[in-house]
Write an enzyme that holds these catalytic residues in place. Structure first.
Site, PDB file in Angstrom:
ATOM      1  N   ASP A  73      -0.597  -0.859   0.122  1.00 29.45           N
ATOM      2  CA  ASP A  73      -0.055  -0.111   1.287  1.00 29.45           C
ATOM      3  C   ASP A  73       1.452   0.360   1.267  1.00 29.45           C
ATOM      4  OD1 ASP A  73      -2.482  -1.569   2.148  1.00 29.45           O
ATOM      5  OD2 ASP A  73      -1.668  -2.279   3.940  1.00 29.45           O
ATOM      6  N   GLU A 256      -7.758  -2.271   9.809  1.00 33.98           N
ATOM      7  CA  GLU A 256      -6.248  -2.667   9.477  1.00 33.98           C
ATOM      8  C   GLU A 256      -5.192  -1.521   9.611  1.00 33.98           C
ATOM      9  OE1 GLU A 256      -7.077  -5.818   5.781  1.00 33.98           O
ATOM     10  OE2 GLU A 256      -7.125  -3.736   5.084  1.00 33.98           O
TER      11      GLU A 256
END
Ligand code: FRU
Length: 559
Positions: A73, A256
């Protein structure tokens, strides 16, 4: 040496369920982070920036990746004084997920990145999971000074042995930088936000400034409960619960990396042409995405300073196609916006990966790359609002400049019968990294499109095509190179795209191991990783079941 983090436990659990029908696969194994790995040097410099070569054929030329080792990420995306900072989930010591730290790269054009030293490194007590950064320009936190305001990062502490919470717990912590992101100090009062009772899946703080209330809003998730939790603060240190957002959209995996954004409706939005604004919640889900595994859904609605309410959202359990997706490919995840980016539109950076197989992709000594920064527009699409993605303005300009402005064009008609006909476009269109603007008119053809990174006969290669009967745009990577590293590496991805005047317009960014397809007049984007043979560099147009017209303009961005 670190332990296997419980953040990932939902993935193996879901994989185990899938094993009833599919034998447990490589893609379902838990991240192998239990074995200590010898430290490898991770202090690259701009001068040593690696480029794709026959020995490192899938190294991106115009996308952010680490010189060596694993990334996932993007975190803490912020623009300051002409510099874009991207921090990201990074394992400084290995080529798979583990030792989660914040890596750091900077860019002035969103295309060429310079890797900086690791910003915050994992310890046995605490791994540094995803989060975000704001410039605390009024020094509301008191951690800097009025003349020298701090950069403030909120991140998830994933606790290990000897941490501030029991091993396995996740809570939100703060770190700050007084030297423009070079070095970071952890706040002594960490964590600044915990749940009672604590949770093993409470993570991914992203901050949004709420001007009417003059406070920051933090979005977080309790990932395995499919809940977004909103909090507010005026000093970034003390957080007050606002509300939960849950019970809508796709629910088949962990929720998420949420983000709440306020956006202008393109073209004004109101009947009188005045500026209508809406709120958008971006949300990653894994697994359970539209293309299998990881994906990004979004919701459009209203936020009153306390509660976000989605409008026209898909009901839980509805077909996945009822939800709204930021990308229909398999490799676009955990995107969030660059705080303070110029240009007036949100600029997002996403991870070009999918947890189904990301740990097995065949690249070394690096693994993982970011998608091209994209800008978002909120448009009216049928009965609801939808996001349109395009390459961010600064990135598009930089890609044009990289080629010295040279654009090669071709107009052609391709004939095809029951067997597809192929038209090789030749050396002008054979770059491994190029930006393609394409107008495709299927005419009477049942399917027509392009083969990229193809063999001379077009049998191998990545196919981007339009199927007239179903009205779908399709990216097929099944014959596009190495794919045997994971049975979960899905062969093709598609989405419905209406023709406009019988045509579909596409903007395609091809790099060494990725393709990103945008529809400048629509709301579909398809991002896919693929691993082609180094010597397959042909671009071909093809058509099946009739004649099709293709107009193509290529900007060569790298060799
Ligand atoms: C998403 C994610 C986040 C977490 C991070 C850990 O890909 O699982 O929820 O903070 O990765 O690396």
């Amino acid at each position: 040496m670190f332990f296997q983090n419980p953040a990932k436990t939902f993935r193996p659990a879901l994989c185990a369920a899938a094993a009833v029908v599919v034998a447990l696969t490589a893609g379902c194994t838990a991240p192998d982070v239990s074995t200590p790995q010898p430290p490898t040097p991770d202090t690259p410099s701009a001068a040593s920036a690696a480029a794709p070569s026959a020995g490192d054929p899938w190294r991106p030329a115009v996308h952010l990746s680490a010189e060596r080792n694993w990334i996932n990420d993007p975190n803490g995306l912020v623009y300051e004084n002409g510099t874009y900072h991207a921090f990201y989930q990074h394992n400084p010591h290995g080529n798979s997920w583990g030792n989660m730290s914040w890596g750091h790269s900077t860019s002035t054009d969103l295309v060429h990145w310079t890797q900086q030293p690791v910003a915050m490194e994992a310890s046995e007590a605490e791994e540094i999971f995803s989060g975000s950064i704001v410039l605390d320009k009024d020094n509301a936190s008191g951690l800097g000074s009025a003349g020298d305001p701090p950069m403030v990062a909120l991140y998830t502490s994933a606790y290990g042995k000897g941490g501030a919470r029991p091993a396995g717990i996740q809570a939100q912590s703060l770190a700050y930088s007084l030297d423009h992101g070079k070095s970071w100090q952890k706040y002594k009062g960490n964590p600044v936000l915990d749940l009672a009772p604590s949770s093993k899946n409470f993570r991914d703080p992203k901050l949004t400034w709420y001007e009417p209330g003059k406070y920051w809003v933090m979005t977080t998730v309790v990932a395995d409960a499919q809940v977004v939790k909103l909090f507010k603060s005026t000093d970034l240190l003390h957080w007050e619960f606002l509300s939960d957002f849950s019970g809508v959209g796709a629910q088949g995996g962990l929720w998420e990396v949420p983000e709440l954004l306020q956006m202008d409706v393109a073209g004004g939005g109101n009947d009188n042409g005045s500026g209508l604004k809406k709120w958008v919640m971006l949300l990653s889900i894994n697994p359970g995405g539209i293309a299998g595994g990881s994906g990004m859904q979004y919701f459009v609605g209203e936020f009153d300073g306390r509660k976000f309410t989605a409008e026209n959202a898909a009901a839980p359990g509805a077909p996945l196609s009822d939800s709204q997706w930021l990308d229909y490919g398999a490799d676009f995840y955990a995107a969030n916006s660059i705080n303070g980016a110029p240009g007036g539109k949100p600029v997002l950076l996403g991870w070009m990966g999918n947890w189904d197989y990301a740990q097995h992709v065949p690249t070394t000594p690096w693994r993982g790359a970011m998608a091209v920064p994209r800008e978002l527009e909120l448009v009216r699409d049928g009965g609801r609002y939808a996001l349109r993605s395009g390459i961010a303005g600064a990135a598009a300009e930089a890609l044009g400049r990289a080629a010295g402005g040279e654009v090669r064009r071709k107009d052609l008609t391709v004939a095809g019968s029951a067997e597809p006909g192929f038209e090789p476009l030749g050396g002008d269109f054979s770059a491994r990294t190029q930006l393609l603007d394409v107008e495709l008119e299927p005419g009477e053809a049942s399917e027509a499109g392009l083969v990229l990174r193809g063999s001379a006969d077009g049998k191998r290669g990545l196919r981007i095509s339009y199927e007239r009967g179903t009205g779908t745009l399709k990216v097929d990577r099944s014959e596009a190179g190495t794919s045997n590293f994971s049975p979960l590496f899905s062969p093709y991805h598609q989405a419905r795209v209406p023709l406009k005047d019988g045509k579909v317009r596409l903007r395609i960014l091809l790099d060494s191991s990725s393709v990103e397809v945008f529809t400048p007049e629509g709301t579909v984007a398809i991002t896919d990783a693929f691993y082609p043979a180094w010597d397959d560099t042909e671009t071909l147009a093809f058509s099946r079941g009739g004649r099709a017209k293709v107009t193509i303009a290529s900007t060569r961005v790298a060799s």
